[in-house]
Design a protein around this motif. Structure first.
Motif, short mmCIF file in Angstrom:
data_model
loop_
_atom_site.label_atom_id
_atom_site.label_comp_id
_atom_site.label_asym_id
_atom_site.label_seq_id
_atom_site.Cartn_x
_atom_site.Cartn_y
_atom_site.Cartn_z
N LYS A 255 31.10 29.57 53.85
CA LYS A 255 31.89 30.72 53.39
C LYS A 255 32.43 31.50 54.57
O LYS A 255 33.63 31.83 54.61
N ILE A 256 31.59 31.77 55.56
CA ILE A 256 32.04 32.51 56.74
C ILE A 256 33.11 31.71 57.49
O ILE A 256 34.12 32.26 57.94
N GLY A 257 32.92 30.41 57.60
CA GLY A 257 33.90 29.56 58.25
C GLY A 257 35.24 29.57 57.53
O GLY A 257 36.30 29.64 58.16
N GLN B 190 38.65 31.08 59.11
CA GLN B 190 39.87 30.28 59.22
C GLN B 190 41.04 30.99 58.54
O GLN B 190 42.16 30.95 59.04
N ALA B 191 40.77 31.67 57.43
CA ALA B 191 41.83 32.39 56.71
C ALA B 191 42.21 33.70 57.39
O ALA B 191 43.29 34.23 57.15
N ASN B 192 41.30 34.22 58.24
CA ASN B 192 41.52 35.50 58.92
C ASN B 192 41.19 35.35 60.40
O ASN B 192 40.20 35.92 60.89
N PHE C 137 33.37 37.85 63.60
CA PHE C 137 32.30 37.57 62.64
C PHE C 137 31.79 38.86 61.99
O PHE C 137 31.66 38.94 60.76
N ASN C 138 31.49 39.88 62.81
CA ASN C 138 30.95 41.13 62.26
C ASN C 138 31.94 41.81 61.32
O ASN C 138 31.52 42.43 60.33
N ASP C 139 33.23 41.69 61.60
CA ASP C 139 34.24 42.27 60.71
C ASP C 139 34.27 41.54 59.37
O ASP C 139 34.42 42.17 58.32
N ILE C 140 34.10 40.24 59.42
CA ILE C 140 34.08 39.45 58.18
C ILE C 140 32.87 39.82 57.34
O ILE C 140 32.98 40.07 56.13
#
Length: 68
Positions: free
Chosen positions: A34-36, A40-42, A47-50
């Protein structure tokens, strides 16, 4: 739901990370996927912002860390 074939070394890394993060192996792999996908979309987000955006979307309120 389906099966995903991954390299044995990657599976071992997922297993180790899942222990540290107190997640099942499947939950850890799902988190990384999910994080990946979100990274990729953003591509301009760190990482911390996501993670912060996902917590905000889930209406999770975190107390600020105490100053050191």
């Amino acid at each position: 739901m389906g099966l995903v074939k991954i390299d044995d070394d990657l599976h071992e890394q997922v297993r180790r990370a899942s222990t540290v993060m107190c997640r099942s192996i499947n939950a850890q792999a799902e988190f990384w996927m999910k994080i990946g996908m979100l990274a990729q979309a953003n591509p301009t987000l760190a990482f911390n912002d996501i993670v912060k955006a996902q917590l905000n979307a889930a209406d999770v309120r975190l107390a600020p860390a105490a100053a050191a």
